[in-house]
Design a protein around this motif. Structure first.
Motif, PDB file in Angstrom:
ATOM      1  N   CYS A 120      -8.646 -37.145 -51.801  1.00 24.61           N
ATOM      2  CA  CYS A 120      -9.023 -38.148 -50.791  1.00 24.61           C
ATOM      3  C   CYS A 120      -7.824 -38.993 -50.361  1.00 24.61           C
ATOM      4  N   LEU A 121      -6.678 -38.297 -50.188  1.00 20.21           N
ATOM      5  CA  LEU A 121      -5.451 -38.944 -49.757  1.00 20.21           C
ATOM      6  C   LEU A 121      -4.919 -38.222 -48.526  1.00 20.21           C
ATOM      7  N   SER A 122      -4.125 -38.914 -47.745  1.00 19.41           N
ATOM      8  CA  SER A 122      -3.442 -38.223 -46.659  1.00 19.41           C
ATOM      9  C   SER A 122      -2.453 -37.238 -47.265  1.00 19.41           C
ATOM     10  N   GLU A 123      -2.141 -36.182 -46.531  1.00 14.72           N
ATOM     11  CA  GLU A 123      -1.235 -35.163 -47.064  1.00 14.72           C
ATOM     12  C   GLU A 123       0.126 -35.765 -47.405  1.00 14.72           C
ATOM     13  N   ARG A 124       0.623 -36.641 -46.544  1.00 13.82           N
ATOM     14  CA  ARG A 124       1.943 -37.231 -46.777  1.00 13.82           C
ATOM     15  C   ARG A 124       1.944 -38.114 -48.025  1.00 13.82           C
ATOM     16  N   HIS A 125       0.900 -38.963 -48.143  1.00 15.22           N
ATOM     17  CA  HIS A 125       0.822 -39.854 -49.305  1.00 15.22           C
ATOM     18  C   HIS A 125       0.617 -39.045 -50.587  1.00 15.22           C
ATOM     19  N   PHE A 168       2.376 -37.144 -55.826  1.00 16.58           N
ATOM     20  CA  PHE A 168       2.444 -36.003 -56.742  1.00 16.58           C
ATOM     21  C   PHE A 168       3.876 -35.798 -57.230  1.00 16.58           C
ATOM     22  N   ARG A 169       4.824 -35.877 -56.307  1.00 16.35           N
ATOM     23  CA  ARG A 169       6.213 -35.677 -56.725  1.00 16.35           C
ATOM     24  C   ARG A 169       6.689 -36.809 -57.634  1.00 16.35           C
ATOM     25  N   GLN A 170       6.268 -38.030 -57.327  1.00 12.06           N
ATOM     26  CA  GLN A 170       6.640 -39.179 -58.163  1.00 12.06           C
ATOM     27  C   GLN A 170       6.103 -39.015 -59.578  1.00 12.06           C
ATOM     28  N   GLU A 171       4.902 -38.476 -59.725  1.00 11.74           N
ATOM     29  CA  GLU A 171       4.253 -38.369 -61.031  1.00 11.74           C
ATOM     30  C   GLU A 171       4.684 -37.140 -61.815  1.00 11.74           C
TER      31      GLU A 171
END
Length: 328
Positions: A249-254, A259-262
């Motif tokens: 339930c997130l925008s693709e960009r966000h 995901f990359r940050q985590e």
């Protein structure tokens, strides 16, 4: 008369127990499967002869003090110890142990470290100008403290200096390292016989990764961890970034940024790595044709499987299966 291969394993306070007992068991089993012809003689050496408390709380008995080792060593095996801090494990380096390792290495045919024991070898200068590995959780520490060492956090073990110097990865990889030493001394068949005694499904080669994709970087967000678990259970689904973002339930960009940050990886790279890992297991344990392996792993076709293996493992699926297929 059977030639003696004298193996000395260093022990000191807070040493990891399995780093000591795992290799010792491998060498003992090599003696058993060869009816004593392997000639391995294992000694534990500590700051003083007598009990040494390991990190597990179990005490091991040093056969001899560091100062009394004497000449005639075949292999010096150096395990490690860590301090568990809030920021994660930190390898412990005792200057007295480092000095003993440096002096004893000069009298040994071969030197090997297990897990974070690589930090002791590096502190002794034995890894200067060489590639080495260690437990993935302390690899950054090793690289920062010893820039003269090329640290590769991925392999199970690294063989350097024409087999005179070995470094092994984390914890259970001590078995793989010890099996590799047995293979070099006595041949692959003896090492495989020992692996069967240990009920090890696969005598892994040094180039294989020491950690699985889901454990590569634990996420702080529970929803990302839950998503990774869901991905691992649904590798045959549509796992493109738009589908995963919609599930979160997130925008693709966000979603891509979070995901990359985590995880330290893009969603596409993570999914491909997870699919390749499943394909590896299928190639190791089944005789399914490559197109079936590709389909079951969510890679679609044998051509995509081939490209992913080339990109991530620098080999082909067929070559990987020939090397790592487990006997039924």
């Amino acid at each position: 008369m059977v030639p003696v291969r004298r193996i000395v394993i260093a022990v000191f306070p807070e040493v990891d127990l399995l780093d000591v007992t795992g290799p010792a068991e491998v060498f003992a089993l090599a003696n058993r499967v060869t009816s004593g012809q392997a000639g391995y003689e294992v000694q534990l050496a500590g700051p003083a002869a007598g009990p040494v408390r390991t990190f597990a709380g179990v005490r091991v008995l040093a056969d001899v003090a560091f100062a009394d080792i004497g000449p005639g060593l075949d292999t010096l095996l150096v395990p490690g110890a860590v301090d568990m801090t809030d920021a994660g494990p930190v390898a412990l380096v005792d200057p007295a142990v480092v000095a003993w390792v440096l002096e004893t290495a000069s009298r040994s045919r071969r030197v090997a470290s297990v897990c974070v024991g690589a930090h002791l070898l590096a502190a002794a200068g034995l890894l200067d100008g060489k590639t080495a590995t260690t437990h993935w959780s302390t690899a950054a520490q090793l690289a920062a403290e010893h820039p003269e060492v090329t640290v590769d956090p991925d392999p199970i073990f690294v063989r350097a200096d024409h087999g005179r110097l070995w470094t092994g990865a984390g914890i259970s990889a001590c078995l793989d390292l010890a099996l590799a030493l047995v293979a070099e001394d006595l041949g692959e068949q003896t090492a495989l016989a020992v692996a069967r005694q240990l009920v090890v499904y696969l005598k892994r080669q040094g180039g294989q990764s020491q950690f699985s994709v889901p454990l590569s970087m634990p996420a702080a967000r529970r929803d990302i961890d839950a998503l990774r678990e869901w991905i691992g259970d649904h590798l045959d689904r549509d796992l493109a970034a738009p589908a995963l973002a919609a599930r979160m339930c997130l925008s693709e960009r966000h979603f891509a940024r979070v995901f990359r940050q985590e995880t330290g990886m893009t969603p596409a790279a993570y999914v491909e790595a997870a699919r390749v890992e499943l394909a590896r297991r299928l190639l190791e344990t089944t005789d399914e044709p490559l197109d079936r392996v590709a389909a079951n792993a969510g890679l679609g076709s044998a051509e995509t499987l081939h490209r992913a293996f080339r990109r991530r493992l620098a080999t082909t699926p067929a070559a990987y299966r020939r090397r790592f297929r487990t006997a039924a």
